[in-house]
Design a protein around this motif. Structure first.
Motif, PDB file in Angstrom:
ATOM      1  N   ALA A  82       0.840  -1.207   0.000  1.00  0.00           N
ATOM      2  CA  ALA A  82       0.000   0.000   0.000  1.00  0.00           C
ATOM      3  C   ALA A  82       0.870   1.250   0.000  1.00  0.00           C
ATOM      4  CB  ALA A  82      -0.922  -0.015   1.222  1.00  0.00           C
ATOM      5  N   GLY A  83       1.927   1.218   0.782  1.00  0.00           N
ATOM      6  CA  GLY A  83       2.831   2.372   0.807  1.00  0.00           C
ATOM      7  C   GLY A  83       3.504   2.588  -0.526  1.00  0.00           C
ATOM      8  N   LEU A  84       3.894   1.495  -1.132  1.00  0.00           N
ATOM      9  CA  LEU A  84       4.558   1.588  -2.437  1.00  0.00           C
ATOM     10  C   LEU A  84       3.607   2.124  -3.499  1.00  0.00           C
ATOM     11  CD1 LEU A  84       7.138   1.071  -3.971  1.00  0.00           C
ATOM     12  CD2 LEU A  84       6.427  -1.303  -4.302  1.00  0.00           C
ATOM     13  N   GLU A  85       2.377   1.619  -3.456  1.00  0.00           N
ATOM     14  CA  GLU A  85       1.392   2.089  -4.433  1.00  0.00           C
ATOM     15  C   GLU A  85       1.116   3.578  -4.272  1.00  0.00           C
ATOM     16  OE1 GLU A  85      -1.805  -0.693  -3.719  1.00  0.00           O
ATOM     17  OE2 GLU A  85      -1.300  -1.766  -5.579  1.00  0.00           O
ATOM     18  N   ALA A  86       0.980   4.007  -3.022  1.00  0.00           N
ATOM     19  CA  ALA A  86       0.735   5.436  -2.783  1.00  0.00           C
ATOM     20  C   ALA A  86       1.916   6.258  -3.283  1.00  0.00           C
ATOM     21  CB  ALA A  86       0.495   5.686  -1.297  1.00  0.00           C
ATOM     22  N   GLY A  87       3.115   5.749  -3.042  1.00  0.00           N
ATOM     23  CA  GLY A  87       4.315   6.458  -3.497  1.00  0.00           C
ATOM     24  C   GLY A  87       4.379   6.526  -5.014  1.00  0.00           C
ATOM     25  N   LEU A  88       3.955   5.450  -5.667  1.00  0.00           N
ATOM     26  CA  LEU A  88       3.985   5.457  -7.137  1.00  0.00           C
ATOM     27  C   LEU A  88       2.953   6.429  -7.706  1.00  0.00           C
ATOM     28  CD1 LEU A  88       4.481   1.632  -7.762  1.00  0.00           C
ATOM     29  CD2 LEU A  88       6.059   3.444  -8.456  1.00  0.00           C
ATOM     30  N   LEU A  89       1.778   6.459  -7.075  1.00  0.00           N
ATOM     31  CA  LEU A  89       0.762   7.414  -7.535  1.00  0.00           C
ATOM     32  C   LEU A  89       1.284   8.846  -7.397  1.00  0.00           C
ATOM     33  CD1 LEU A  89      -2.439   5.761  -6.031  1.00  0.00           C
ATOM     34  CD2 LEU A  89      -2.000   6.160  -8.465  1.00  0.00           C
ATOM     35  N   GLU A  90       1.941   9.101  -6.274  1.00  0.00           N
ATOM     36  CA  GLU A  90       2.507  10.441  -6.068  1.00  0.00           C
ATOM     37  C   GLU A  90       3.619  10.719  -7.086  1.00  0.00           C
ATOM     38  OE1 GLU A  90       4.897  13.002  -2.697  1.00  0.00           O
ATOM     39  OE2 GLU A  90       5.182  10.849  -2.925  1.00  0.00           O
ATOM     40  N   LEU A  91       4.445   9.711  -7.298  1.00  0.00           N
ATOM     41  CA  LEU A  91       5.544   9.873  -8.254  1.00  0.00           C
ATOM     42  C   LEU A  91       5.018  10.181  -9.653  1.00  0.00           C
ATOM     43  CD1 LEU A  91       8.573   9.625  -8.942  1.00  0.00           C
ATOM     44  CD2 LEU A  91       8.186   7.172  -9.308  1.00  0.00           C
ATOM     45  N   GLY A  92       3.925   9.498 -10.015  1.00  0.00           N
ATOM     46  CA  GLY A  92       3.364   9.679 -11.355  1.00  0.00           C
ATOM     47  C   GLY A  92       2.949  11.106 -11.636  1.00  0.00           C
ATOM     48  N   ARG A  93       2.610  11.824 -10.574  1.00  0.00           N
ATOM     49  CA  ARG A  93       2.189  13.230 -10.753  1.00  0.00           C
ATOM     50  C   ARG A  93       3.387  14.165 -10.788  1.00  0.00           C
ATOM     51  NH1 ARG A  93      -1.964  11.381  -6.453  1.00  0.00           N
ATOM     52  NH2 ARG A  93      -3.488  10.403  -7.835  1.00  0.00           N
ATOM     53  N   SER A  94       4.565  13.606 -10.621  1.00  0.00           N
ATOM     54  CA  SER A  94       5.775  14.440 -10.619  1.00  0.00           C
ATOM     55  C   SER A  94       6.677  14.178 -11.822  1.00  0.00           C
ATOM     56  CB  SER A  94       6.584  14.173  -9.336  1.00  0.00           C
ATOM     57  OG  SER A  94       5.797  14.415  -8.203  1.00  0.00           O
ATOM     58  N   ILE A  95       6.216  13.293 -12.717  1.00  0.00           N
ATOM     59  CA  ILE A  95       7.040  13.000 -13.895  1.00  0.00           C
ATOM     60  C   ILE A  95       7.050  14.212 -14.835  1.00  0.00           C
ATOM     61  CG2 ILE A  95       7.241  11.519 -15.957  1.00  0.00           C
ATOM     62  CD1 ILE A  95       7.832   9.961 -13.483  1.00  0.00           C
ATOM     63  N   ALA A  96       8.189  14.460 -15.432  1.00  0.00           N
ATOM     64  CA  ALA A  96       8.313  15.597 -16.368  1.00  0.00           C
ATOM     65  C   ALA A  96       7.799  15.175 -17.743  1.00  0.00           C
ATOM     66  CB  ALA A  96       9.768  16.044 -16.445  1.00  0.00           C
ATOM     67  N   TYR A  97       6.488  15.213 -17.896  1.00  0.00           N
ATOM     68  CA  TYR A  97       5.902  14.861 -19.196  1.00  0.00           C
ATOM     69  C   TYR A  97       5.996  16.029 -20.159  1.00  0.00           C
ATOM     70  CZ  TYR A  97       3.497  11.090 -16.673  1.00  0.00           C
ATOM     71  OH  TYR A  97       3.194  10.006 -15.919  1.00  0.00           O
ATOM     72  N   PRO A  98       6.240  15.747 -21.438  1.00  0.00           N
ATOM     73  CA  PRO A  98       6.100  16.831 -22.421  1.00  0.00           C
ATOM     74  C   PRO A  98       4.613  17.146 -22.603  1.00  0.00           C
ATOM     75  CG  PRO A  98       6.596  14.751 -23.523  1.00  0.00           C
ATOM     76  CD  PRO A  98       6.643  14.475 -22.037  1.00  0.00           C
TER      77      PRO A  98
END
Lengths: 282, 192
Positions: free
Chosen positions: A10-26
């Motif tokens: 659960a912690g990992l999933e939450a961290g990944l969701l947060e990470l996904g919003r911080s990716i430098a997308y074009p």
């Protein structure tokens, strides 16, 4: 142990969701969608392998020029169409001189068997397809071909069907009193019906400098009165493919669609007469 | 594109596009261009994601005849995007790493954290991203689809072209390998 693993997950999933919003997308450019439309318009129409040499490679200069014109001037086309108040119809202005289809490219498939350079049926050599008997034109085209009922026009003198680039049927009237010569001396009136539409689809047209495209109305449908230099255009075929019509242009053209078919009427009769003839078609 | 203010459903736009209309298709492109570019970028970060996504939209238009009416458009489209991006990654011969946005690019709706927590959060993200970048392509794709694009399991299955059951097992193994990358000092990778 399992509980701890679940918590870790659960912690990992939450961290990944947060990470996904911080990716430098074009970010897509503002004109992303219109550039997709340009690419779609620029795609060559697939040719069946049995139809001989690929048009793409057979006429590279012309094809390249065509693609360049479409890409460079699409924006102007959209602006022009919107400005003219005809949504769905996009005309590209500014077709450069010198890219007009060479006659040799047009006449390659035009001559029906048994017709020579002289004494040929009117319209032979215009790239209209194969000659058919007037009574068989509906069967050959695969759709009902409308004819003008205006008494000034009378019965067509020749009929053609083209099936290798979409489906098109053409009726040709010889020059006669009341039907003055067009750019093609033997042709007084040319009417082509395309199995495709432009009403709400993508329709682009390349016309030469000095050519005008005036919005008019035919039987309540948006239409264009195109006069001036030679031109050619794309229309949207029944399967959604873009079809380049490269048949030869013989005169001022009235261009319209009823939502299912697109029509081009060419003559030297002037705008009002052309509209009258168009509105008499049944 | 609206009718009396009502946005047209994807299905209506698709049907009209199938009849050869490009303007409804442009509307579909606008709806899904963000997720398409993101998908291309996640699979091939060093490629031109925008160009790959545009090419995928063009291919999708040509393939609309094979689209199953009534099924969702987004995962069908993303499968084409993913294939296009994979082809480009293969041509490039290598895979670049994903990168984080700069702190100043934080979204307007992000809560403003304290300086200390911001540093910690940034470090956690960097550690997690480094671990993710070290995974093989399959693992990174399934994690990206589920947690970055936030696709459902069925959408993930269609977008990646794998059976739905495989999504679960592949994701489970990918998370295991991600944990291994993070090491024992990072239970779950993050203290959240």
């Amino acid at each position: 142990m399992s509980d701890r693993r679940d918590l870790m997950t659960a912690g990992l999933e939450a961290g990944l969701l947060e990470l996904g919003r911080s990716i430098a997308y074009p970010a897509p450019a503002a004109d992303f969608a219109s550039r997709v439309a340009q690419r779609i318009a620029a795609r060559p129409v697939p040719r069946p392998w049995w139809s001989g040499q690929s048009r793409l490679f057979g006429r590279p200069v012309r094809r390249a020029a065509l693609v360049a014109v479409v890409l460079l001037l699409l924006l102007a086309a959209v602006a022009a169409a919107v400005g003219l108040g005809l949504p769905g119809l996009r005309i590209i202005f500014g077709f450069p001189p010198g890219v007009t289809p060479p006659p040799s490219a047009i006449t390659a498939t035009a001559s029906p068997p048994g017709t020579g350079a002289s004494g040929a049926a009117p319209g032979a050599g215009l790239g209209l397809g194969g000659s058919v008997a007037l009574g068989r034109i509906d069967a050959a085209a695969g759709f009902h071909v409308l004819r003008p009922t205006d008494p000034a026009v009378g019965t067509p003198d020749a009929a053609y069907v083209e099936t290798t680039r979409g489906r098109q049927a053409s009726l040709v009237w010889s020059t006669r009193p009341g039907l003055p010569a067009t750019l093609e001396p033997a042709v007084g009136l040319l009417l082509t019906q395309y199995d495709g539409h432009l009403d709400t689809g993508f329709f682009s047209k390349a016309i030469g400098g000095g050519t005008t495209a005036e919005p008019v109305v035919v039987n309540g449908s948006n239409a264009y009165w195109v006069s001036g230099q030679p031109h050619f255009f794309f229309y949207t075929g029944r399967s959604g493919e873009f079809v380049e019509d490269d048949s030869r242009w013989v005169g001022d053209a009235l261009l319209w669609s009823d939502g299912t078919y697109t029509y081009r009427l060419e003559s030297s009769l002037g705008r009002e007469t052309a509209i009258r003839i168009a509105e008499s078609m049944r | 594109m609206t009718v009396e203010g009502r946005p047209l459903e994807d299905a209506e736009l698709i049907e009209r596009a199938r009849r050869g209309e490009v303007m409804p298709y442009e509307e579909l492109v606008r709806r899904y261009q963000d997720v398409a570019v993101r998908t291309a970028h996640l699979i091939s970060p060093d490629g031109d994601a925008e160009d790959a996504a545009q090419e995928a939209f063009v291919k999708a238009y040509a393939a609309l005849g094979r689209f199953r009416s009534g099924s969702p458009f987004r995962p069908w489209l993303l499968r084409i995007v993913a294939n296009e991006a994979r082809n480009r990654r293969r041509s490039a011969g290598r895979r670049a790493n994903l990168a984080l946005r700069a702190a100043e690019d934080r979204r307007p709706d992000d809560a403003a954290p304290s300086p200390e927590s911001a540093v910690l959060a940034s470090e956690r993200r960097a550690v997690l991203l480094a671990a993710l970048n070290a995974l093989r392509d399959d693992d990174r794709e399934v994690i990206s689809a589920r947690y970055f694009l936030e696709l459902s399991e069925s959408e993930t299955a269609e977008a990646l072209g794998i059976p739905r059951g495989t999504v679960k097992s592949r994701l489970s193994r990918a998370l295991d390998r991600l944990r291994t990358q993070l090491g024992p000092g990072e239970p779950g990778g993050l203290h959240v």
